[in-house]
Design a protein around this motif. Structure first.
Motif, PDB file in Angstrom:
ATOM      1  N   ALA A 175      45.192  33.993  54.218  1.00  0.00           N
ATOM      2  CA  ALA A 175      43.803  34.440  54.254  1.00  0.00           C
ATOM      3  C   ALA A 175      43.389  34.975  52.892  1.00  0.00           C
ATOM      4  CB  ALA A 175      43.639  35.531  55.303  1.00  0.00           C
ATOM      5  N   TYR A 176      42.141  34.793  52.607  1.00  0.00           N
ATOM      6  CA  TYR A 176      41.554  35.435  51.432  1.00  0.00           C
ATOM      7  C   TYR A 176      40.210  36.004  51.866  1.00  0.00           C
ATOM      8  CZ  TYR A 176      39.536  36.396  46.936  1.00  0.00           C
ATOM      9  OH  TYR A 176      38.961  37.047  45.877  1.00  0.00           O
ATOM     10  N   SER A 177      39.972  37.289  51.601  1.00  0.00           N
ATOM     11  CA  SER A 177      38.724  37.880  52.076  1.00  0.00           C
ATOM     12  C   SER A 177      38.105  38.825  51.061  1.00  0.00           C
ATOM     13  CB  SER A 177      38.969  38.621  53.395  1.00  0.00           C
ATOM     14  OG  SER A 177      40.038  39.534  53.239  1.00  0.00           O
ATOM     15  N   ILE A 178      36.801  38.819  51.063  1.00  0.00           N
ATOM     16  CA  ILE A 178      36.005  39.763  50.284  1.00  0.00           C
ATOM     17  C   ILE A 178      34.853  40.204  51.173  1.00  0.00           C
ATOM     18  CG2 ILE A 178      34.591  40.144  48.220  1.00  0.00           C
ATOM     19  CD1 ILE A 178      35.719  37.861  46.887  1.00  0.00           C
ATOM     20  N   VAL A 179      34.538  41.489  51.153  1.00  0.00           N
ATOM     21  CA  VAL A 179      33.277  41.897  51.757  1.00  0.00           C
ATOM     22  C   VAL A 179      32.291  42.133  50.613  1.00  0.00           C
ATOM     23  CG1 VAL A 179      34.185  42.852  53.893  1.00  0.00           C
ATOM     24  CG2 VAL A 179      34.043  44.315  51.869  1.00  0.00           C
ATOM     25  N   ILE A 180      31.082  41.683  50.817  1.00  0.00           N
ATOM     26  CA  ILE A 180      30.055  41.830  49.787  1.00  0.00           C
ATOM     27  C   ILE A 180      29.659  43.295  49.700  1.00  0.00           C
ATOM     28  CG2 ILE A 180      27.929  41.669  51.169  1.00  0.00           C
ATOM     29  CD1 ILE A 180      26.933  39.585  49.176  1.00  0.00           C
ATOM     30  N   PRO A 181      29.423  43.815  48.500  1.00  0.00           N
ATOM     31  CA  PRO A 181      28.771  45.131  48.458  1.00  0.00           C
ATOM     32  C   PRO A 181      27.354  44.927  48.980  1.00  0.00           C
ATOM     33  CG  PRO A 181      29.762  44.560  46.332  1.00  0.00           C
ATOM     34  CD  PRO A 181      29.754  43.310  47.175  1.00  0.00           C
ATOM     35  N   GLN A 195      32.208  37.242  42.720  1.00  0.00           N
ATOM     36  CA  GLN A 195      32.755  37.086  44.070  1.00  0.00           C
ATOM     37  C   GLN A 195      32.792  35.622  44.488  1.00  0.00           C
ATOM     38  OE1 GLN A 195      31.313  40.182  47.010  1.00  0.00           O
ATOM     39  NE2 GLN A 195      30.075  40.703  45.244  1.00  0.00           N
ATOM     40  N   ASP A 196      31.743  34.897  44.120  1.00  0.00           N
ATOM     41  CA  ASP A 196      31.695  33.496  44.519  1.00  0.00           C
ATOM     42  C   ASP A 196      32.772  32.692  43.804  1.00  0.00           C
ATOM     43  OD1 ASP A 196      30.412  31.527  46.131  1.00  0.00           O
ATOM     44  OD2 ASP A 196      29.613  30.644  44.293  1.00  0.00           O
ATOM     45  N   ILE A 197      32.991  33.020  42.553  1.00  0.00           N
ATOM     46  CA  ILE A 197      34.055  32.336  41.802  1.00  0.00           C
ATOM     47  C   ILE A 197      35.408  32.589  42.472  1.00  0.00           C
ATOM     48  CG2 ILE A 197      35.367  32.419  39.637  1.00  0.00           C
ATOM     49  CD1 ILE A 197      32.615  32.890  38.232  1.00  0.00           C
ATOM     50  N   LEU A 198      35.636  33.849  42.826  1.00  0.00           N
ATOM     51  CA  LEU A 198      36.900  34.184  43.481  1.00  0.00           C
ATOM     52  C   LEU A 198      37.048  33.450  44.815  1.00  0.00           C
ATOM     53  CD1 LEU A 198      36.987  38.019  42.767  1.00  0.00           C
ATOM     54  CD2 LEU A 198      38.535  36.295  41.818  1.00  0.00           C
ATOM     55  N   ALA A 199      35.956  33.428  45.579  1.00  0.00           N
ATOM     56  CA  ALA A 199      36.014  32.795  46.892  1.00  0.00           C
ATOM     57  C   ALA A 199      36.237  31.285  46.762  1.00  0.00           C
ATOM     58  CB  ALA A 199      34.724  33.084  47.662  1.00  0.00           C
ATOM     59  N   ARG A 200      35.516  30.663  45.859  1.00  0.00           N
ATOM     60  CA  ARG A 200      35.648  29.207  45.707  1.00  0.00           C
ATOM     61  C   ARG A 200      37.026  28.838  45.149  1.00  0.00           C
ATOM     62  NH1 ARG A 200      30.776  26.210  46.060  1.00  0.00           N
ATOM     63  NH2 ARG A 200      28.981  27.555  46.447  1.00  0.00           N
ATOM     64  N   LYS A 201      37.516  29.643  44.232  1.00  0.00           N
ATOM     65  CA  LYS A 201      38.861  29.388  43.698  1.00  0.00           C
ATOM     66  C   LYS A 201      39.889  29.503  44.821  1.00  0.00           C
ATOM     67  CE  LYS A 201      42.315  29.527  40.546  1.00  0.00           C
ATOM     68  NZ  LYS A 201      43.427  30.127  41.252  1.00  0.00           N
ATOM     69  N   ALA A 202      39.729  30.519  45.665  1.00  0.00           N
ATOM     70  CA  ALA A 202      40.684  30.720  46.760  1.00  0.00           C
ATOM     71  C   ALA A 202      40.655  29.535  47.724  1.00  0.00           C
ATOM     72  CB  ALA A 202      40.374  32.026  47.500  1.00  0.00           C
ATOM     73  N   ARG A 203      39.469  28.996  47.992  1.00  0.00           N
ATOM     74  CA  ARG A 203      39.381  27.809  48.856  1.00  0.00           C
ATOM     75  C   ARG A 203      40.146  26.647  48.256  1.00  0.00           C
ATOM     76  NH1 ARG A 203      33.948  29.120  49.046  1.00  0.00           N
ATOM     77  NH2 ARG A 203      33.581  30.385  50.903  1.00  0.00           N
ATOM     78  N   TYR A 241      41.902  41.610  57.346  1.00  0.00           N
ATOM     79  CA  TYR A 241      41.985  42.993  56.865  1.00  0.00           C
ATOM     80  C   TYR A 241      43.442  43.336  56.616  1.00  0.00           C
ATOM     81  CZ  TYR A 241      40.926  47.935  56.277  1.00  0.00           C
ATOM     82  OH  TYR A 241      40.789  49.189  55.750  1.00  0.00           O
ATOM     83  N   PRO A 242      43.774  43.980  55.506  1.00  0.00           N
ATOM     84  CA  PRO A 242      42.919  44.423  54.418  1.00  0.00           C
ATOM     85  C   PRO A 242      42.350  43.244  53.634  1.00  0.00           C
ATOM     86  CG  PRO A 242      45.106  45.439  54.287  1.00  0.00           C
ATOM     87  CD  PRO A 242      45.168  44.367  55.302  1.00  0.00           C
ATOM     88  N   THR A 243      41.194  43.451  53.042  1.00  0.00           N
ATOM     89  CA  THR A 243      40.592  42.389  52.263  1.00  0.00           C
ATOM     90  C   THR A 243      41.361  42.218  50.958  1.00  0.00           C
ATOM     91  OG1 THR A 243      39.016  43.861  51.187  1.00  0.00           O
ATOM     92  CG2 THR A 243      38.337  42.851  53.268  1.00  0.00           C
ATOM     93  N   SER A 244      41.151  41.064  50.347  1.00  0.00           N
ATOM     94  CA  SER A 244      41.906  40.745  49.134  1.00  0.00           C
ATOM     95  C   SER A 244      41.329  41.448  47.915  1.00  0.00           C
ATOM     96  CB  SER A 244      41.894  39.241  48.903  1.00  0.00           C
ATOM     97  OG  SER A 244      42.179  38.559  50.108  1.00  0.00           O
ATOM     98  N   ASP A 245      40.062  41.188  47.653  1.00  0.00           N
ATOM     99  CA  ASP A 245      39.433  41.723  46.446  1.00  0.00           C
ATOM    100  C   ASP A 245      38.127  42.411  46.800  1.00  0.00           C
ATOM    101  OD1 ASP A 245      41.382  40.635  44.736  1.00  0.00           O
ATOM    102  OD2 ASP A 245      40.333  38.724  44.629  1.00  0.00           O
ATOM    103  N   LEU A 246      37.818  43.431  46.014  1.00  0.00           N
ATOM    104  CA  LEU A 246      36.491  44.033  46.091  1.00  0.00           C
ATOM    105  C   LEU A 246      35.890  43.953  44.693  1.00  0.00           C
ATOM    106  CD1 LEU A 246      34.506  45.876  47.873  1.00  0.00           C
ATOM    107  CD2 LEU A 246      35.332  47.698  46.413  1.00  0.00           C
ATOM    108  N   VAL A 247      34.644  43.543  44.616  1.00  0.00           N
ATOM    109  CA  VAL A 247      33.966  43.504  43.323  1.00  0.00           C
ATOM    110  C   VAL A 247      32.837  44.518  43.359  1.00  0.00           C
ATOM    111  CG1 VAL A 247      32.708  42.081  41.668  1.00  0.00           C
ATOM    112  CG2 VAL A 247      34.518  41.062  43.077  1.00  0.00           C
ATOM    113  N   SER A 248      32.916  45.500  42.497  1.00  0.00           N
ATOM    114  CA  SER A 248      31.953  46.598  42.559  1.00  0.00           C
ATOM    115  C   SER A 248      31.552  47.032  41.160  1.00  0.00           C
ATOM    116  CB  SER A 248      32.577  47.775  43.301  1.00  0.00           C
ATOM    117  OG  SER A 248      31.796  48.938  43.131  1.00  0.00           O
TER     118      SER A 248
END
Length: 967
Positions: free
Chosen positions: A40-46, A65-73, A555-562
């Motif tokens: 799994a790879y997960s991010i919650v949006i701020p 976040q989108d770069i991270l998500a697309r790379k993970a896919r 959960y826990p999510t992978s990355d948070l971008v803030s």
RNA sequence: GGGCGAUUAGCGUAGUGGUAGCGCAGCUCCUUUACACGGAGUAGGUCGGAGGUUCGAAUCCUUCAUCGCCCACCA
């Protein structure tokens, strides 16, 4: 596919592909698919403010976040990027208040609470979708089927449950304390919402008489004379020899002027907090209007006189002169009054820090007020849970050990730790209407006669029984059903003031709420701080407290971008909530972006008008362009200086990519699958090696979350290496008639382009998808491996040793081709020196230093635009000919006459000087025995080679000079 | 008052001990059929100052300066 247009037109492809992705469910995460082979790879949006509009900060944050998500896919992970919006209490409430005021000339009080909240919901329905649609325009691959809002019914239940749990643990309590009061929003604020700003003001000195010693006056310094009516003591430091003997005596407070002298007597107290260096060493103590004074007041049991109204105008207690005045007006009047009384000694300009309400932009008023507070939970666990970020530049950061997370850049860990070490209880109640209402109903009864609750006898007896168990200190907690529905409320009963008993009932149940209202309980009118709902975001959005498949899988999510500006507001609090309610961290990595500023380094703001509308930029340049430009100009861990030029560059880059594909397409139809290893030219091997290196470098950049580096790698590889050099070399083949060689070069192009599109996809989702299909690369892949969409095409791997052996990709080809390019560059410079236009064919002669294969000759001829191009190892150049020497040989540009001997001589002499100084530098090093003995052998050899090269060049220039002087 | 970050070409930035790189802007040439949203070439830097360590410092150490951010109840 039809022939590509001459320029890339983003408008015609972006919406098409976004709709396609959504319709195909490409962004929808499936917890059931998560397995050991499909992690799994997960991010919650701020969550952006629900009524907000997209700004450049969002673009930066969400592109990452989108770069991270697309790379993970592409890495084959099951990806959940969970989107949503925040109800943003104060911001939204003020927005709607303004709108209602403007359109209906009504205040929220005119409408009443219920009606006003209806208006906010209407407003939310109308404006809430804007930012979401903007994120879609940007290309964000969020799972929109799971979009959440912090005021969704189940989210509200979640917040309420958390409140009740913390209340029962004794971590949430109600208390009358000093809070930061915003007179504009008329609500309390947390410490984090207060921003210190230096203010130019005036420091006033005034005198007061010591009552017991007539004629003895004390001088006091203050910046806030309007608060004198609220003074209930003056304080001196007990160790201050000047004043210590006065402790216990009294002074006469000068205001309000109309009070009798004896009514104005206030004590002189001794308190260590007084700095006797500052001012006069005498401090006026206003416990109801100053944080520090409040503490002194507590220590000395001083009365508190609140002299202000909630809107920071003065009330009756401030006296006849100040009553009704706005606080700054009151300050002026107070000064006039002191002057009239002859008490004012001096007034001099002074700069000090004043706390401002971050949102309303006005000074906050420290104010005594009854509020709800939270003692932060799980603080100990949250401390030191941040491991250092990867220190080494070349090693991808390993998975953090259990219970640890990483901050990127690492230095934010220190900021986080420091905040955590110094936190005070969090004031969580807000005097607003829009938000999560505090789930507490209360009723006070005389004595402990529970029959007065309006409940039946059995219930009253139950209360009395429970209450009897422990009525001493904090009261007693127990569950009770008021609604006879089987649902219960959490009751808390305790002895309140003056022999009364207070019952608080906390509940999430609608039926209980109704019953409580019916029984004459009143619900607390306040709502919770917006961050009190945001801090639950990572798990509340996944369905907590129900143990959902999402929570299990993601959960826990992978990355948070803030942004670092909300590290305390949000990030730190989420960590505590994660530990407290989930027993684990909410995320493994936190990436802190920089702040987007304009190109002069100023913060983006509406007032300055320096904040471009990202949607305008997308319309003008395309979404891929704004993404690429932003990433390229956003250095790791530093602020981003935004310049529209960067977006322009992004557009140019997309166009370059487009045209490179177009060039390939114009060379002939079919996609070429197989590369024939035996037919590879040195140039083909060169570009494959460069691709290999780019993939490796890119993986390192990703591991370090270094997106500007990643775009720089892509830019360099694709533009400088592939387009500028490799594609140009193929033109030598395409103008020839060797079909098999041509086909092989096309196969290499297809190989490189299909890899390049995938490498670009996380950054440039739209154009890569368009070209992926347009070039026919999708057809070569299995459905879920890129056949349907480039989204799921596997992330390219750098070559393993078998592949390198198969294509004979030896590093010597890099050196060889680089040497040829060096010679070509020097040759082109010769043309410039001779003022030969670059489109004009001209004769070149190469005196090679070694045998060269025909491909090299062909490429050099083409790239030098040479005709004829003679290769002659025995060439005897005429005197005064233009020439250059490189590793691959000597290149001559023989022109008929017309050499300016004087200018040429001068130029060569200057060149010779430069070469000479380089030679001296190296010679000096090599002559130093310390250098020769201590230096690593490779460095020594490299220096010796360098010396040789320079000497060769020197000899060549010298020969040319000799020729010129002979001529 | 404490902490953190920055200082490299006109501007923006890379560069963790071995010849200072990249982009934009500049200048010159080129509409040579993938791209003028382009190509080719070129100029521009004593790496904020001063010390030190080292054969060798943009890079490590000390110190100073300037700018920025965060934290902090001196009235």
């Amino acid at each position: 596919m039809s022939e590509l247009s001459k320029a890339y037109e983003p408008q015609s492809v972006e919406d098409k592909w976004y709709d396609f992705w959504v319709k195909q469910g490409c962004f929808t995460a499936d917890p059931a698919r998560v397995s050991s082979s499909r992690p799994a790879y997960s991010i919650v949006i701020p969550p952006p403010n629900v009524t907000g509009v997209l700004h450049m900060g969002h673009v930066l944050n969400n592109t990452i976040q989108d770069i991270l998500a697309r790379k993970a896919r592409m890495d084959g992970k099951e990806v959940l990027w969970l989107p949503g919006t925040d109800h943003a209490g104060i911001a939204t409430e003020r927005q709607v208040e303004k709108a209602v005021g403007k359109e209906e000339h009504k205040s929220k009080h005119d409408l009443g609470r219920e009606e006003f909240i209806k208006r906010v919901w209407t407003w939310k329905e109308k404006h809430g979708g804007i930012i979401i649609s903007q994120l879609k325009k940007l290309g964000c691959s969020c799972d929109w089927t799971r979009e959440r809002f912090t005021m969704d019914p189940d989210y509200v239940a979640c917040v309420t449950k958390v409140f009740i749990e913390l209340y029962k643990k004794g971590l949430i309590y109600r208390g009358k304390r000093m809070v930061n009061w915003c007179p504009v929003s008329q609500t309390a604020l947390s410490d984090e919402e207060v921003e210190m700003r230096p203010q130019k003001g005036i420091l006033y000195h005034f005198k007061v008489e010591v009552a017991e010693m007539p004629g003895t006056w004390l001088s006091i310094a203050t910046t806030r004379p309007e608060t004198i009516p609220g003074d209930t003591a003056v304080a001196v430091n007990p160790r201050d020899a000047r004043y210590a003997q006065l402790i216990g005596k009294h002074v006469v407070r000068p205001l309000p002027a109309e009070l009798a002298r004896e009514q104005k007597l206030i004590p002189i107290v001794g308190d260590e907090a007084v700095d006797f260096e500052f001012g006069t060493g005498v401090l006026k103590v206003t416990p109801a209007h100053d944080m520090a004074d409040f503490a002194i007041g507590e220590r000395h049991n001083l009365p508190r006189i609140d002299i202000m109204n909630p809107d920071a105008t003065m009330n009756d207690l401030a006296g006849a002169d100040l009553k009704g005045l706005e606080r700054f007006r009151a300050r002026k009047v107070a000064v006039e009054k002191l002057e009239e009384l002859g008490a004012l000694l001096e007034a001099k300009p002074y700069e000090n820090n004043v706390g401002f309400s971050q949102r309303a932009g006005v000074p906050i008023e420290p104010r005594l007020s009854e509020q709800w507070f939270l003692k932060y939970p799980s603080v100990a666990k949250s401390k030191a849970c941040v491991a250092g970020s990867s220190g080494s530049a070349s090693v991808p950061s390993p998975a953090p050990s259990a219970g640890k997370m990483r901050f990127h850049p690492e230095r934010w860990a220190k900021v986080y730790d420091h905040w955590l070490a110094n936190i005070q209880d969090w004031c969580i109640s807000r005097q607003l209407w829009w938000g999560h209402r505090i789930p507490v109903w209360s009723k006070r009864i005389p004595g402990n006669d529970f029959t007065k609750l309006g409940i039946n006898e059995a219930d009253a007896a139950h209360f009395a029984n429970e209450f009897g168990k422990n009525s001493s200190e904090g009261g007693v907690h127990f569950a009770h059903s008021f609604s006879a529905s089987g649902e219960t409320s959490d009751c808390h009963v305790f002895v309140a003031k003056e022999g009364t008993t207070e019952i608080r009932a906390l509940t999430t149940s609608l039926k209980e709420k109704a019953s409580l209202d019916g029984l004459g309980f009143t619900q607390d009118p306040d709502v919770l701080d917006t961050w009190f709902s945001s801090w639950l975001w990572p798990f509340a959005t996944m369905g907590w407290p129900v143990k959902t498949p999402e929570l299990n899988a993601f959960y826990p999510t992978s990355d948070l971008v803030s942004g670092p500006d909300i590290i305390f507001f949000w990030v730190a609090r989420m960590i505590m909530a994660g530990y407290e309610f989930m027993g684990d961290l909410p995320f493994r990595n936190v990436y802190f972006t920089g702040i987007v500023r304009d190109k002069q380094g100023r913060k983006m703001s509406k007032q300055l008008g320096n904040s471009p509308d990202p949607l305008d930029l997308i319309a003008k340049y395309g979404a891929d362009a704004i993404r690429f430009g932003t990433m390229r100009s956003a250095p790791l861990g530093q602020d981003v200086l935004f310049d529209e030029k960067d977006v322009e560059l992004g557009r140019n880059f997309c166009n370059k990519l487009w045209n490179a594909c177009r060039f390939r397409q114009l060379q002939g139809g079919e996609t070429q699958g197989e590369i024939n290893a035996s037919k590879l030219r040195s140039d083909d091997k060169w570009i494959l090696l460069k691709l290999h290196q780019a993939i490796k470098d890119l993986n390192v950049a990703f591991a370090e979350y270094n997106f500007s580096e990643a775009t720089a790698i892509l830019y360099r590889f694709f533009w400088n290496e592939y387009c500028d050099w490799y594609v140009e070399t193929t033109k030598a083949l395409f103008s020839g008639d060797d079909a098999s060689k041509k086909a092989n070069a096309l196969a290499v192009m297809d190989f490189v382009l299909s890899h390049t599109l995938r490498l670009f996809h996380p950054f440039l989702p739209f154009i890569t998808e368009e070209l992926w299909h347009g070039m026919g690369y999708a057809e070569d892949m299995p459905g879920e491996q890129g056949g349907r969409s480039i989204l799921f095409a596997p992330w390219p791997k750098s070559f393993d040793s078998d592949t390198r052996d198969h294509y004979a990709l030896d590093d010597c080809y890099l050196d060889h081709v680089n040497a040829r390019f060096e010679l070509i560059t020097q040759g082109r410079d010769l043309r410039r020196q001779a003022r030969v236009a670059s489109n004009k064919k001209v004769r070149f002669v190469l005196k090679p230093s070694r045998d060269l294969p025909p491909n090299d000759i062909e490429v050099m001829k083409l790239l030098l635009n040479a005709d004829p191009f003679e290769v002659n190892a025995d060439y005897e150049p005429p005197k005064g000919v233009l020439s250059t020497k490189a590793e691959m040989g000597e290149l001559y540009l023989p022109l008929e006459g017309l050499i300016d001997a004087v200018a040429e001589t001068a130029r060569h002499k200057k060149e010779l000087e430069e070469i000479q100084s380089e030679i001296i530098k190296v010679e000096q090093k090599l002559a130093n025995p310390n250098f020769v003995n201590k230096v690593p052998p490779a460095v020594l050899a490299e220096h010796r080679q360098r010396l040789e090269d320079w000497q060769g060049k020197r000899a060549h220039i010298q020969k040319l000079l000799d020729g010129l002087s002979d001529a």
